[in-house]
Design a protein around this motif. Structure first.
Motif, PDB file in Angstrom:
ATOM      1  N   ILE A  61      27.798  -1.041  34.396  1.00 29.43           N
ATOM      2  CA  ILE A  61      26.505  -1.486  33.858  1.00 29.43           C
ATOM      3  C   ILE A  61      26.294  -0.826  32.507  1.00 29.43           C
ATOM      4  N   ALA A  62      25.922  -1.597  31.532  1.00 29.39           N
ATOM      5  CA  ALA A  62      25.772  -1.098  30.158  1.00 29.39           C
ATOM      6  C   ALA A  62      24.751   0.032  30.112  1.00 29.39           C
ATOM      7  N   GLY A  63      25.118   1.120  29.437  1.00 23.89           N
ATOM      8  CA  GLY A  63      24.203   2.224  29.221  1.00 23.89           C
ATOM      9  C   GLY A  63      24.135   3.240  30.338  1.00 23.89           C
ATOM     10  N   THR A  64      25.121   3.265  31.254  1.00 21.55           N
ATOM     11  CA  THR A  64      25.066   4.194  32.379  1.00 21.55           C
ATOM     12  C   THR A  64      25.808   5.504  32.126  1.00 21.55           C
ATOM     13  N   SER A  65      26.696   5.554  31.148  1.00 19.82           N
ATOM     14  CA  SER A  65      27.475   6.780  30.936  1.00 19.82           C
ATOM     15  C   SER A  65      26.732   7.815  30.100  1.00 19.82           C
ATOM     16  N   VAL A  66      25.859   7.378  29.192  1.00 18.78           N
ATOM     17  CA  VAL A  66      25.077   8.310  28.370  1.00 18.78           C
ATOM     18  C   VAL A  66      23.605   8.154  28.758  1.00 18.78           C
ATOM     19  N   PRO A  67      22.998   9.165  29.355  1.00 21.63           N
ATOM     20  CA  PRO A  67      21.608   9.036  29.797  1.00 21.63           C
ATOM     21  C   PRO A  67      20.624   9.113  28.635  1.00 21.63           C
ATOM     22  N   ALA A  98      31.620  -6.024  24.655  1.00 20.74           N
ATOM     23  CA  ALA A  98      30.570  -6.579  25.511  1.00 20.74           C
ATOM     24  C   ALA A  98      31.136  -7.435  26.636  1.00 20.74           C
ATOM     25  N   ARG A  99      32.378  -7.872  26.522  1.00 20.58           N
ATOM     26  CA  ARG A  99      33.006  -8.660  27.588  1.00 20.58           C
ATOM     27  C   ARG A  99      33.278  -7.837  28.827  1.00 20.58           C
ATOM     28  N   PHE A 100      33.390  -6.513  28.675  1.00 22.11           N
ATOM     29  CA  PHE A 100      33.844  -5.651  29.768  1.00 22.11           C
ATOM     30  C   PHE A 100      32.723  -4.832  30.394  1.00 22.11           C
ATOM     31  N   VAL A 101      31.481  -5.048  29.990  1.00 20.01           N
ATOM     32  CA  VAL A 101      30.342  -4.352  30.586  1.00 20.01           C
ATOM     33  C   VAL A 101      29.326  -5.388  31.046  1.00 20.01           C
ATOM     34  N   GLU A 102      28.459  -4.950  31.918  1.00 21.76           N
ATOM     35  CA  GLU A 102      27.407  -5.828  32.441  1.00 21.76           C
ATOM     36  C   GLU A 102      26.123  -5.580  31.661  1.00 21.76           C
ATOM     37  N   LEU A 103      25.792  -6.523  30.791  1.00 19.91           N
ATOM     38  CA  LEU A 103      24.602  -6.393  29.954  1.00 19.91           C
ATOM     39  C   LEU A 103      23.354  -6.732  30.752  1.00 19.91           C
ATOM     40  N   PRO A 104      22.213  -6.193  30.373  1.00 20.67           N
ATOM     41  CA  PRO A 104      20.967  -6.516  31.083  1.00 20.67           C
ATOM     42  C   PRO A 104      20.568  -7.969  30.852  1.00 20.67           C
ATOM     43  N   ALA A 105      19.897  -8.525  31.824  1.00 18.45           N
ATOM     44  CA  ALA A 105      19.458  -9.919  31.738  1.00 18.45           C
ATOM     45  C   ALA A 105      18.130  -9.972  30.995  1.00 18.45           C
ATOM     46  N   TYR A 110      30.907 -10.662  16.845  1.00 15.01           N
ATOM     47  CA  TYR A 110      31.117 -11.532  18.000  1.00 15.01           C
ATOM     48  C   TYR A 110      29.749 -12.002  18.494  1.00 15.01           C
ATOM     49  N   LEU A 111      29.642 -13.305  18.657  1.00 14.59           N
ATOM     50  CA  LEU A 111      28.379 -13.906  19.091  1.00 14.59           C
ATOM     51  C   LEU A 111      28.533 -14.425  20.507  1.00 14.59           C
ATOM     52  N   GLY A 112      27.730 -13.871  21.435  1.00 13.36           N
ATOM     53  CA  GLY A 112      27.739 -14.308  22.818  1.00 13.36           C
ATOM     54  C   GLY A 112      26.540 -15.187  23.124  1.00 13.36           C
ATOM     55  N   PHE A 148      24.664 -10.303  20.336  1.00 14.21           N
ATOM     56  CA  PHE A 148      25.415 -10.309  19.088  1.00 14.21           C
ATOM     57  C   PHE A 148      26.048  -8.936  18.938  1.00 14.21           C
ATOM     58  N   GLU A 149      27.379  -8.888  18.802  1.00 12.53           N
ATOM     59  CA  GLU A 149      28.097  -7.620  18.754  1.00 12.53           C
ATOM     60  C   GLU A 149      28.653  -7.371  17.366  1.00 12.53           C
ATOM     61  N   ILE A 150      28.512  -6.130  16.927  1.00 14.05           N
ATOM     62  CA  ILE A 150      29.069  -5.671  15.658  1.00 14.05           C
ATOM     63  C   ILE A 150      30.047  -4.546  15.957  1.00 14.05           C
ATOM     64  N   ASP A 151      31.311  -4.736  15.596  1.00 17.42           N
ATOM     65  CA  ASP A 151      32.340  -3.712  15.764  1.00 17.42           C
ATOM     66  C   ASP A 151      32.611  -3.051  14.425  1.00 17.42           C
TER      67      ASP A 151
END
Length: 436
Positions: free
Chosen positions: A168-174, A234-241, A364-366, A370-373
């Motif tokens: 889940i996105a954002g779980t490793s850094v509190p 962003a393809r490999f994490v679960e983003l919030p709905a 990358y546009l989902g 929208f992702e910026i690398d």
């Protein structure tokens, strides 16, 4: 009755002997024979038959045997825990563990423990046993590696760094509040802490603090280690709905790809071991109200990868608007980094200095994001070398990060912040890799 000439069972010296005394005499003779054999040959300790009753205490042989393996138990307990359980159960099933069981048994009299004085090893023998402990460790480690190569055990069960599978996105850094200083966490900050081009920048070349509004606000952060840089993370994490709002994506993902291998002068290799610092932002609820229409228009063109005409000499040029994306990095605690005089001078010169992300960026546009690398693997040698000397101090640094769109015309000013976040003392060595 007279003498017994044939000496039947129960007669000793011509007289009858009770059965209890006969058994005790036989037991004494067997004890004498065993103790004498122990004195003559110490190796008989390992060859004596098993006895069911166990000892309440260990003799000298037991102490010597356990001393030889105590090093493994104390120094390598975590490494060999599963290995020992497996080996003990296997050996006991095959009958190979009889010696270990034998050392816990008396082998002489039921419920009685006698010391093996003559059978105990000498001081020189104990020294040889202790010196052989490293060999035992090497043999045990070779057995473990052999088992892993054979595929009998899953390596992920032994390693605490097993890859994360679609976390889940954002779980490793509190998250932590801005007023509390806690390591390995992120905090929201006001956009007004950054300096940007002001309204009259083209006349006075002065910068001013940004307005206290941004297009996106932080909702989480992650740090992932990797053997190679990970694009479109962003393809490999679960983003919030989050429901999209208009034509602008509701989630902004910023993936900063940081190299962890030494910088080289020749840029033939721009990929390798590194980490991804991923930050997640949510579209501001007052995006269309607080930000000017010119900024919104430029951001929409940046998402759609539109181009613009740039005046130049001798000819105008057509460039993508994405080349106006600008990075602002700011160390908020320079005094805590223990810098030398030369390093402090460089830090004061380049701290909070904006840098255009081109051409080391990808977009990358989902469906909802929208992702910026931002690829630091492709930064110049000087930039990478400077960051390489700074990477060990990252766990001491409070880093403010922000993005903006550079204003190239008077009508584009003042500049506004696209997003911003604070990363508190990130120690990348404590994080895991991402399963891909």
């Amino acid at each position: 009755m007279g003498l017994c000439g044939s000496r039947p069972v129960g007669c000793v010296g011509g007289r009858l002997v009770p059965a209890g005394k006969r058994n005790r005499r036989r037991r004494r003779r067997s004890i004498k024979r065993r103790t004498s054999s122990l004195k003559l040959d110490s190796s008989s300790v390992h060859n004596r038959p098993q006895s069911t009753p166990t000892c309440a205490g260990r003799g000298s042989v037991d102490a010597a045997w356990f001393d030889s393996t105590s090093v493994l138990d104390s120094e390598f307990d975590d490494e060999f825990y599963s290995f020992r359980d497996d080996e003990v159960s296997t050996e006991s099933e095959n009958g190979k563990g009889s010696e270990a069981v034998e050392l816990n048994n008396c082998g002489l009299l039921p419920n009685t423990c006698l010391p093996y004085l003559a059978a105990g090893p000498s001081v020189e023998k104990k020294r040889q046993i202790n010196q052989g402990a490293p060999n035992l460790r090497r043999k045990a480690s070779s057995k473990l590696s052999f088992k892993l190569k054979e595929g009998h055990n899953d390596p992920t069960t032994f390693s605490p760094r097993a890859p994360l599978q679609r976390p889940i996105a954002g779980t490793s850094v509190p998250h932590c509040p801005l007023e509390k200083r806690m390591p390995n966490c992120w905090s929201p900050i006001d956009p007004s802490v950054f300096k940007v081009r002001g309204k009259n920048y083209f006349r006075d070349k002065k910068k001013e603090f940004a307005r206290n509004c941004a297009a996106y606000y932080p909702i989480g952060a992650d740090v992932f280690l990797s053997q190679r840089k990970v694009d479109h993370i962003a393809r490999f994490v679960e983003l919030p709905a989050i429901n999209p709002a208009g034509d602008v994506p509701s989630i902004l993902v910023v993936n900063v790809q940081v190299p962890l291998y030494p910088a080289t002068i020749f840029q033939g290799e721009n990929d390798g071991e590194g980490m991804s610092v991923v930050m997640y932002f949510k579209l501001s609820e007052s995006y269309s109200k607080e930000l000017p229409s010119s900024f919104q228009e430029h951001f929409t063109k940046l998402i759609n990868d539109e181009v613009e005409r740039v005046r130049g000499f001798p000819l105008d040029s057509i460039v993508p608007l994405r080349e106006r994306l600008k990075i602002i990095g700011r160390a908020a605690n320079v005094e805590d980094l223990h810098l030398s005089a030369a390093e402090r001078k460089l830090m004061n010169a380049y701290n909070e200095k904006p840098v255009l992300s081109r051409p080391q960026h990808e977009f990358y546009l989902g469906e909802k994001y929208f992702e910026i690398d931002l690829d630091m693997h492709r930064f110049s040698y000087i930039s990478r070398k400077g960051f390489e000397s700074f990477i060990d101090r990252l766990k001491l640094c409070i880093l403010d990060f922000g993005l903006t769109i550079q204003g190239n015309k008077a009508e584009d000013l003042p500049e506004h912040m696209l997003c911003c976040i604070r990363l508190n003392e990130i120690d990348y060595s404590t994080y895991k890799s991402l399963g891909i």
